[in-house]
Design a protein around this motif. Structure first.
Motif, PDB file in Angstrom:
ATOM      1  N   LEU A  17      42.840  37.329  42.296  1.00 44.55           N
ATOM      2  CA  LEU A  17      41.423  36.977  42.186  1.00 44.55           C
ATOM      3  C   LEU A  17      40.672  37.374  43.449  1.00 44.55           C
ATOM      4  O   LEU A  17      41.267  37.485  44.529  1.00 44.55           O
ATOM      5  N   LEU A  27      36.576  32.763  36.569  1.00 46.97           N
ATOM      6  CA  LEU A  27      36.783  34.021  37.278  1.00 46.97           C
ATOM      7  C   LEU A  27      37.575  35.001  36.425  1.00 46.97           C
ATOM      8  O   LEU A  27      38.512  34.604  35.725  1.00 46.97           O
ATOM      9  N   SER A  29      40.349  37.818  36.341  1.00 40.56           N
ATOM     10  CA  SER A  29      41.478  38.199  37.177  1.00 40.56           C
ATOM     11  C   SER A  29      41.562  39.717  37.302  1.00 40.56           C
ATOM     12  O   SER A  29      41.413  40.443  36.318  1.00 40.56           O
ATOM     13  N   GLN A  94      47.090  31.237  41.640  1.00 43.33           N
ATOM     14  CA  GLN A  94      45.903  31.999  42.008  1.00 43.33           C
ATOM     15  C   GLN A  94      46.177  32.648  43.363  1.00 43.33           C
ATOM     16  O   GLN A  94      46.625  31.976  44.296  1.00 43.33           O
ATOM     17  N   ASP A  96      44.375  35.142  46.314  1.00 44.02           N
ATOM     18  CA  ASP A  96      43.128  35.793  46.702  1.00 44.02           C
ATOM     19  C   ASP A  96      43.366  37.051  47.539  1.00 44.02           C
ATOM     20  O   ASP A  96      44.513  37.423  47.835  1.00 44.02           O
TER      21      ASP A  96
END
Length: 299
Positions: A17, A27, A29, A94, A96
């Protein structure tokens, strides 16, 4: 001496993400990846890749047989791994752009460890053997008591922290390997030295390894404290960093390398892990770690 890792096995679902999702936010992906994971699994992989003979006990469903296959490829003993008629535990991760993560766990078969299973597994181990535990399976407190009664040395990575964990017989634990957040949740202290002081006040005979993220790690017992800095790297995915550190530290320690060298080896191994995406498969081999440490010394 035998080493038993009694812990969790997960199927990891990782979503790349732009940033970790905020409350109420949806959000898209950038990518999705399914892989092996779970703290028990990851630490067994790290131990095996380091060169340690390790037995893994736990439970999976039919959907998790590929986890067992990979462990067997690495030489991990899986005779104590049960296959149940239920979904394997899984994690939704998740991830980042900076390599930071946020993880949601579903226990699945990890929450189906029974007292009878514990007795069956520990019957194969005894005095002088080592037991590595985390907090992603059921009845860990019972495992601690039963293992102590059999004369085993108990190593606990108290992750994730839960209210129940604070009621466990932690005085029976010989080694704690934990991070700052876990140390704060157990002791109520916020500063590393205060966390170590409080743990040793409560459990004077224990050994503690406190990992500090970008600030390295500290070993402490009743007589000494040893600091180790990090090995600089570009972080891509921090998911299995702590598990890599734990596995490599334990292997080096059991080889008789001493705490200082064990901390250095673990720091180097975890630095390689965070430079790669994924969990179990991102953990480096012993050859990779030795090469990296040699290069660091030459530099």
């Amino acid at each position: 001496m035998k080493l038993l890792d009694f812990g969790s096995l997960n199927i990891d679902h990782t979503y790349q993400l732009p940033h970790l999702a905020r409350p109420g936010e949806t959000l898209a992906s950038d990518s999705y990846h399914k892989s092996e994971g779970g703290k028990g699994f990851n630490q067994a992989v790290a131990l095996a890749k380091a060169g340690q003979e390790v037995h893994l006990a736990g439970a999976i469903g039919q959907d998790g047989l590929f986890l067992r296959d990979y462990l067997q490829e690495l030489g991990v003993h899986t005779e104590q791994l049960r296959v149940l008629d239920a979904p394997t535990g899984h994690a939704m991760i998740q991830l980042d752009a900076e390599g930071q993560n946020c993880i949601i766990l579903f226990s699945g078969t990890n929450g189906m460890i029974t007292e009878a299973m514990i007795d069956e597994v520990l019957a194969e181990f005894g005095t002088g053997d080592y037991l590595l535990l985390q907090n992603e399976i059921s009845h860990v407190d019972s495992i601690i008591r039963a293992a102590h009664a059999r004369g085993m040395h108990i190593i606990l990575n108290p992750s994730p922290i839960s209210p129940e964990l604070l009621t466990w017989p932690l005085e029976l634990v010989e080694w704690f390997i934990l991070n700052e957040i876990e140390g704060k949740d157990i002791t109520g202290e916020t500063q590393p030295q205060a966390i170590l002081d409080e743990l040793l006040r409560r459990y004077p005979a224990c050994h503690v390894v406190l990992t500090l993220g970008e600030h390295g790690s500290i070993y402490a017992d009743a007589t000494q404290r040893i600091y180790q800095g990090i090995v600089a790297t570009h972080a891509v995915d921090t998911t299995a960093a702590g598990d890599t550190f734990t596995g490599y530290f334990i292997h080096a320690l059991l080889k008789g390398e001493g705490v200082q060298q064990a901390l250095k080896t673990a720091a180097c191994a975890s630095a390689i892990t965070v430079s790669r995406p994924g969990a179990g498969r991102s953990i480096p081999t012993a050859e990779e770690v030795r090469a990296a440490m040699k290069g660091a010394r030459q530099g």
